[in-house]
Design a protein around this motif. Structure first.
Motif, mmCIF file in Angstrom:
data_model
loop_
_atom_site.group_PDB
_atom_site.id
_atom_site.type_symbol
_atom_site.label_atom_id
_atom_site.label_comp_id
_atom_site.label_asym_id
_atom_site.label_seq_id
_atom_site.Cartn_x
_atom_site.Cartn_y
_atom_site.Cartn_z
ATOM 1 N N UNK A 157 0.847 -1.168 0.122
ATOM 2 C CA UNK A 157 -0.018 -0.025 -0.060
ATOM 3 C C UNK A 157 1.046 1.174 0.096
ATOM 4 N N UNK A 158 1.952 1.123 0.717
ATOM 5 C CA UNK A 158 2.927 2.353 0.769
ATOM 6 C C UNK A 158 4.276 1.925 -0.007
ATOM 7 N N UNK A 159 4.710 2.808 -0.893
ATOM 8 C CA UNK A 159 5.799 2.672 -1.688
ATOM 9 C C UNK A 159 5.537 2.399 -3.106
ATOM 10 N N UNK A 160 4.188 2.485 -3.410
ATOM 11 C CA UNK A 160 3.706 2.438 -5.024
ATOM 12 C C UNK A 160 3.869 1.138 -5.729
ATOM 13 N N UNK A 161 3.846 0.042 -4.913
ATOM 14 C CA UNK A 161 4.066 -1.337 -5.709
ATOM 15 C C UNK A 161 2.663 -1.942 -5.855
ATOM 16 N N UNK A 162 1.600 -1.093 -5.055
ATOM 17 C CA UNK A 162 0.086 -1.660 -5.407
ATOM 18 C C UNK A 162 0.046 -2.760 -4.342
ATOM 19 N N UNK A 163 -1.244 -2.984 -3.979
ATOM 20 C CA UNK A 163 -1.746 -4.065 -3.201
ATOM 21 C C UNK A 163 -1.228 -5.508 -3.540
ATOM 22 N N UNK A 164 -0.428 -6.169 -2.844
ATOM 23 C CA UNK A 164 0.107 -7.161 -3.175
ATOM 24 C C UNK A 164 -0.888 -8.421 -2.980
ATOM 25 N N UNK A 165 -1.940 -8.108 -2.178
ATOM 26 C CA UNK A 165 -2.697 -9.408 -1.748
ATOM 27 C C UNK A 165 -4.202 -9.279 -2.341
ATOM 28 N N UNK A 166 -4.278 -8.554 -3.378
ATOM 29 C CA UNK A 166 -5.615 -8.236 -3.912
ATOM 30 C C UNK A 166 -6.575 -9.521 -4.168
ATOM 31 N N UNK A 167 -5.999 -10.418 -4.722
ATOM 32 C CA UNK A 167 -6.708 -11.632 -5.175
ATOM 33 C C UNK A 167 -7.428 -12.225 -3.766
ATOM 34 N N UNK A 168 -8.635 -12.429 -3.758
ATOM 35 C CA UNK A 168 -9.055 -13.098 -2.366
ATOM 36 C C UNK A 168 -9.065 -14.756 -2.296
ATOM 37 N N UNK A 169 -7.561 -15.046 -2.533
ATOM 38 C CA UNK A 169 -7.312 -16.343 -2.334
ATOM 39 C C UNK A 169 -6.963 -16.645 -0.863
ATOM 40 N N UNK A 170 -7.068 -17.832 -0.460
ATOM 41 C CA UNK A 170 -6.713 -18.369 1.023
ATOM 42 C C UNK A 170 -5.645 -17.923 1.365
ATOM 43 N N UNK A 171 -4.504 -18.074 0.727
ATOM 44 C CA UNK A 171 -3.076 -17.642 0.978
ATOM 45 C C UNK A 171 -3.076 -16.073 1.482
ATOM 46 N N UNK A 172 -3.780 -15.188 0.449
ATOM 47 C CA UNK A 172 -3.948 -13.735 0.637
ATOM 48 C C UNK A 172 -4.485 -13.390 1.778
ATOM 49 N N UNK A 173 -5.694 -13.997 2.102
ATOM 50 C CA UNK A 173 -6.620 -13.894 3.254
ATOM 51 C C UNK A 173 -5.647 -14.145 4.532
ATOM 52 N N UNK A 174 -4.964 -14.982 4.529
ATOM 53 C CA UNK A 174 -4.204 -15.462 5.807
ATOM 54 C C UNK A 174 -3.213 -14.528 6.052
ATOM 55 N N UNK A 175 -2.483 -13.912 4.888
ATOM 56 C CA UNK A 175 -1.473 -12.997 5.028
ATOM 57 C C UNK A 175 -1.988 -11.750 5.292
ATOM 58 N N UNK A 176 -3.176 -11.358 4.797
ATOM 59 C CA UNK A 176 -3.906 -10.026 5.452
ATOM 60 C C UNK A 176 -4.340 -10.110 6.770
ATOM 61 N N UNK A 177 -4.670 -11.464 7.264
ATOM 62 C CA UNK A 177 -4.975 -11.492 8.489
ATOM 63 C C UNK A 177 -4.008 -11.528 9.525
#
Length: 159
Positions: free
Chosen positions: A74-94
């Motif tokens: 979100x910060x640094x201009x790379x774009x949100x890395x976990x945009x896809x609502x996959x199980x792995x991204x949900x775990x990382x976001x949690x």
């Protein structure tokens, strides 16, 4: 829930709760400091140092906000890395949500730290030789916030 919601909540809770607690802590100690300075202006330096101690929890919250934001892109201009609502991204976001919550909750230690610092201001205004002891008493409450920040960094680094 979308992964970005977890990340945004983690950032907000880390900085928001710790910042609010610091506000209470500084306010409590500041009221005592104002009274001590009103009695004798020579109390200003010691009272200012003791009043400022509860502010550090808000710094930990801000550091955590930046670490979570940079990790998620979100910060640094790379774009949100976990945009896809996959199980792995949900775990990382949690995990990032948990890191923010951890710092926010341990940041609540700023409130009792303000109470301790407030008592310290009164004690130091009566006996300036007790400044170091009262500084240590107030700093003890800080330990929980430091543990929370370390825990959050470990969680963030696990990603």
């Amino acid at each position: 829930m979308d992964p970005i919601v977890y990340v945004a909540l983690g950032m907000a809770l880390g900085a928001g709760i710790a910042g609010a607690a610091s506000s209470f802590g500084v306010g409590i100690a500041g009221a005592a400091a104002a009274g001590a300075v009103a009695e004798d202006e020579k109390n200003f330096r010691n009272a200012l140092i003791l009043e400022g101690l509860p502010m550090t929890q808000s710094i930990y919250g801000l550091i955590t906000l930046f670490l979570i934001g940079m990790t998620a892109g979100i910060i640094g201009g790379g774009g949100f890395k976990f945009a896809e609502p996959t199980t792995q991204n949900l775990i990382k976001s949690a995990i990032l949500f948990g890191a923010g919550l951890l710092v926010g909750l341990t940041g609540l230690s700023a409130i009792p730290q303000g109470i301790i610092a407030s008592a310290g201001v009164g004690a130091v205004s009566k006996n300036p030789k007790t400044f170091t002891q009262n500084l240590i008493f107030a700093a003890m409450a800080e330990t929980m916030a430091i543990f929370g920040l370390v825990g959050a960094i470990i969680l963030i680094m696990s990603l």
